[in-house]
Design an enzyme around this catalytic site. Structure first.
Site, short mmCIF file in Angstrom:
data_model
loop_
_atom_site.label_atom_id
_atom_site.label_comp_id
_atom_site.label_asym_id
_atom_site.label_seq_id
_atom_site.Cartn_x
_atom_site.Cartn_y
_atom_site.Cartn_z
N LYS A 237 0.84 -1.21 0.00
CA LYS A 237 0.00 0.00 0.00
C LYS A 237 0.87 1.25 0.00
O LYS A 237 1.79 1.38 0.80
CB LYS A 237 -0.89 0.00 1.25
CG LYS A 237 -1.70 1.28 1.44
CD LYS A 237 -2.69 1.12 2.60
CE LYS A 237 -3.57 2.34 2.80
NZ LYS A 237 -2.95 3.39 3.60
N HIS A 261 -1.82 7.93 1.07
CA HIS A 261 -2.08 7.99 2.51
C HIS A 261 -3.08 9.11 2.83
O HIS A 261 -2.98 9.79 3.85
CB HIS A 261 -0.76 8.23 3.26
CG HIS A 261 -0.65 7.48 4.56
ND1 HIS A 261 0.11 6.34 4.70
CD2 HIS A 261 -1.20 7.70 5.78
CE1 HIS A 261 0.04 5.92 5.96
NE2 HIS A 261 -0.77 6.73 6.62
C1 LIG Z 1 -6.67 9.59 10.68
C2 LIG Z 1 -6.03 8.68 9.68
C3 LIG Z 1 -5.21 7.66 10.11
C4 LIG Z 1 -4.64 6.78 9.21
N1 LIG Z 1 -3.90 5.71 9.68
C5 LIG Z 1 -3.38 4.83 8.79
C6 LIG Z 1 -2.71 3.67 9.25
O1 LIG Z 1 -2.60 3.42 10.45
N2 LIG Z 1 -2.19 2.83 8.32
C7 LIG Z 1 -2.32 3.06 6.97
O2 LIG Z 1 -1.83 2.28 6.16
N3 LIG Z 1 -2.98 4.14 6.51
C8 LIG Z 1 -3.53 5.02 7.38
N4 LIG Z 1 -4.24 6.08 6.91
C9 LIG Z 1 -4.47 6.23 5.45
C10 LIG Z 1 -5.72 5.46 5.03
O3 LIG Z 1 -5.50 4.07 5.05
C11 LIG Z 1 -6.14 5.82 3.57
O4 LIG Z 1 -5.03 5.67 2.73
C12 LIG Z 1 -6.71 7.23 3.43
O5 LIG Z 1 -7.44 7.62 4.57
C13 LIG Z 1 -7.62 7.29 2.20
O6 LIG Z 1 -8.05 8.58 1.96
P1 LIG Z 1 -9.49 9.16 2.40
O7 LIG Z 1 -9.39 9.44 3.85
O8 LIG Z 1 -9.62 10.37 1.55
O9 LIG Z 1 -10.53 8.11 2.08
C14 LIG Z 1 -4.84 6.96 7.82
C15 LIG Z 1 -5.68 7.99 7.37
C16 LIG Z 1 -6.28 8.85 8.29
C17 LIG Z 1 -7.21 9.91 7.79
#
Ligand SMILES: Cc1cc2nc3c(=O)[nH]c(=O)nc-3n(C[C@H](O)[C@H](O)[C@H](O)COP(=O)(O)O)c2cc1C
Length: 363
Positions: A237, A261
């Site tokens: 990812k 991300h």
């Molecule tokens: C508050 C927050 C925490 C996140 N924590 C992680 C995580 O622990 N591991 C990870 O692979 N991605 C993390 N992400 C990224 C999400 O997996 C994802 O890629 C992203 O939220 C997608 O975009 P969107 O919020 O516009 O749907 C996080 C995103 C947010 C908003």
């Protein structure tokens, strides 16, 4: 006093973004800034959404779509729809039941949930709560391979069906909005699955980024070692370059997730939907290509599938719903997106996900 978590869906929540004000009212400034912040000037954060708006649908009439559905199969597992829950850290920041509430909501809509390494609930307990398809586990590589493998073994033993290794955040982003807001993890909210793992002493050098953080960041060879040591399919990812996408399959990854991300790590990276077509072309069907970032409508899911994604993941939308209305909110958020996807498919003349293609967009 902040309002309580809702136990019914308000009548004016008809689209997933309608949850945002309800979530804002229920979260303190600290949790809100953590959830909403993007990196630096938040150009990528915004563009993830704007890029979907720029893409127009074609629309088709009078086609027979009776018997249509949104089902798909991935790694031998049937899924009712291609809308998965992205790994998001620290769900207890957003709801007292944290990941357990999320898993319950996902189960109600038979959605795939990817549990973060930084979950606030033990991964075994979340797996036990799952009532839908078996969950996937998102792995942040730990400084020591043995620590990463111990998480993998726990995920395997508790029935997780795939590993999603996130590789785009070895250095956490310069999240200025979060810095301005003075975000700190409150007491009682922590990454409980990492508690028993020993962390090596930091290397001190001339540069914190190059010597300390990148000094312990994983390399392709480390990912390959995990792939060879687990029976689970591994998805990588955080891929945005076609070269990296191909390399992922070369080293034995079962799939990739096109992701920036959620715009939280490196600002001015491209919107994921803009990066997708080149990647899909380069990997040429070697394995599933998932996408996340900026999905807010069923038509966004449709556009991602039209440009080569196999399935999508959502992040912030389901967290807003979780904060507003717990498991019920998560389920309703998923149902809303799935219904919008079905409407978009029907009005584009597509009865099945496999019918969706580039010719359904006005490019
Ligand atoms: C508050 C927050 C925490 C996140 N924590 C992680 C995580 O622990 N591991 C990870 O692979 N991605 C993390 N992400 C990224 C999400 O997996 C994802 O890629 C992203 O939220 C997608 O975009 P969107 O919020 O516009 O749907 C996080 C995103 C947010 C908003």
């Amino acid at each position: 006093m902040r309002p309580q978590v809702l136990n019914a869906i308000p009548r004016d929540v008809v689209a997933v973004r309608d949850y945002e004000p309800y979530a804002r009212a229920r979260l303190d400034d600290n949790a809100w800034v953590y959830l909403t912040a993007g990196a630096a000037d938040e150009i990528t954060l915004k563009d993830n959404i704007d890029a979907f708006v720029r893409i127009k649908l074609k629309g088709r009439v009078l086609k027979d779509v009776r018997g249509g559905h949104t089902r798909l199969e991935l790694f031998g597992q049937a899924y009712a729809h291609p809308i998965f829950l992205a790994p998001v850290a620290y769900h207890r920041l957003f709801h007292p039941d944290g990941e357990l509430a999320t898993a319950m909501g996902a189960g109600a809509m038979a959605a795939n949930m990817v549990l973060s390494t930084l979950a606030t609930t033990r991964l075994e307990d979340v797996a036990a709560q799952a009532s839908g398809p078996p969950l996937w586990f998102q792995l942040y590589m730990q400084p020591e391979l043995t620590a990463s493998l111990s998480l993998v073994r726990r995920a395997e033993a508790s029935g997780y069906k795939a590993l999603v290794i996130t590789v785009d955040a070895p250095v956490s982003g310069v999240r200025n909005a979060e810095q301005r807001g003075g975000f700190t993890l409150p007491g009682g909210v922590s990454a409980v699955n990492l508690e028993d793992l020993t962390q090596p002493a930091p290397v001190v050098g001339q540069s914190v980024v190059f010597d300390t953080l990148m000094g312990r960041a994983p390399l392709w060879t480390d990912i390959e070692r995990i792939i060879t040591q687990t029976r689970l399919p591994v998805l990588i990812k955080g891929v945005l370059a076609p070269e990296d996408a191909c390399r992922a399959f070369d080293i034995g990854a079962a799939g990739i997730v096109v992701s920036n991300h959620g715009g939280r790590v490196l600002d001015t990276l491209p919107a994921t939907i803009d990066a997708l077509p080149e990647i899909a072309e380069a990997v040429d069907g070697r394995g599933p290509v998932l996408l996340d970032g900026g999905i807010r409508r069923g038509s966004d899911v449709f556009k991602a599938l039209a440009l080569g994604a196999t399935a999508v993941m959502i992040g912030r939308p389901y967290i807003h719903a979780l904060a507003a209305a717990g498991a019920l909110g998560v389920a309703h958020c998923l149902r809303t997106l799935r219904e919008e996807l079905e409407v978009c498919m029907a009005l584009s003349g597509c009865a099945r996900l496999s019918d969706i293609g580039r010719s359904d967009l006005r490019l």
